[in-house]
Scaffold this motif. Structure first.
Motif, PDB file in Angstrom:
ATOM      1  N   ILE A   1     -27.620  21.878  24.415  1.00  0.00           N
ATOM      2  CA  ILE A   1     -27.788  22.786  25.555  1.00  0.00           C
ATOM      3  C   ILE A   1     -28.186  24.170  25.067  1.00  0.00           C
ATOM      4  O   ILE A   1     -29.115  24.791  25.598  1.00  0.00           O
TER       5      ILE A   1
ATOM      6  N   CYS B   1     -33.447  17.536  29.315  1.00  0.00           N
ATOM      7  CA  CYS B   1     -32.410  17.012  30.207  1.00  0.00           C
ATOM      8  C   CYS B   1     -32.070  15.562  29.890  1.00  0.00           C
ATOM      9  O   CYS B   1     -30.902  15.185  29.813  1.00  0.00           O
TER      10      CYS B   1
ATOM     11  N   ILE C   1     -29.929  15.240  26.778  1.00  0.00           N
ATOM     12  CA  ILE C   1     -28.565  15.730  27.008  1.00  0.00           C
ATOM     13  C   ILE C   1     -27.764  14.706  27.810  1.00  0.00           C
ATOM     14  O   ILE C   1     -26.630  14.381  27.466  1.00  0.00           O
ATOM     15  N   VAL C   2     -28.367  14.184  28.857  1.00  0.00           N
ATOM     16  CA  VAL C   2     -27.673  13.204  29.691  1.00  0.00           C
ATOM     17  C   VAL C   2     -27.375  11.944  28.890  1.00  0.00           C
ATOM     18  O   VAL C   2     -26.283  11.365  29.004  1.00  0.00           O
TER      19      VAL C   2
END
Length: 103
Positions: free
Chosen positions: A46, A52, A55-56
């Motif tokens: 982050i 995204c 990260i997910v």
């Protein structure tokens, strides 16, 4: 004034609990250490502006690791209950609720 985490207010019913043998918690500790490291990785991702999806995906891995630890702890509790039924500190319904909490 703060109370100890195990303290129960006089009007609050006590929840059945089970003390697990710390010497048998090695796998849980290892899993939590791995999850802690992965959470650090997520924070770094982050802070570095990673994508995204990446990260997910890493968060999903952390969640899976934590679920495995939780189910492992419940399994240890069930084995402990089965090996010493006279010392049961929890009933089957309480163990079932704990299990379903993770589901």
């Amino acid at each position: 004034m703060t109370t100890a985490p195990d303290a129960v207010a006089p009007d609050e019913p006590t929840k059945p609990s089970m003390t697990l043998d710390p010497s048998r918690m090695g796998r849980a500790v290892e899993g939590l250490e791995q999850a802690r490291a992965r959470i650090g990785d997520v924070l770094a991702m982050i802070e570095q502006g990673e994508g995204c999806a990446d990260i997910v995906q890493e968060l999903a891995a952390v969640s899976t690791a934590l679920d495995r630890v939780g189910f492992g702890v419940i399994a240890l509790g069930l084995r402990q209950c089965a090996s010493n039924p006279d010392a049961q500190e929890m009933d089957a319904a309480t163990m079932e609720r704990l299990f379903l909490t993770l589901a």
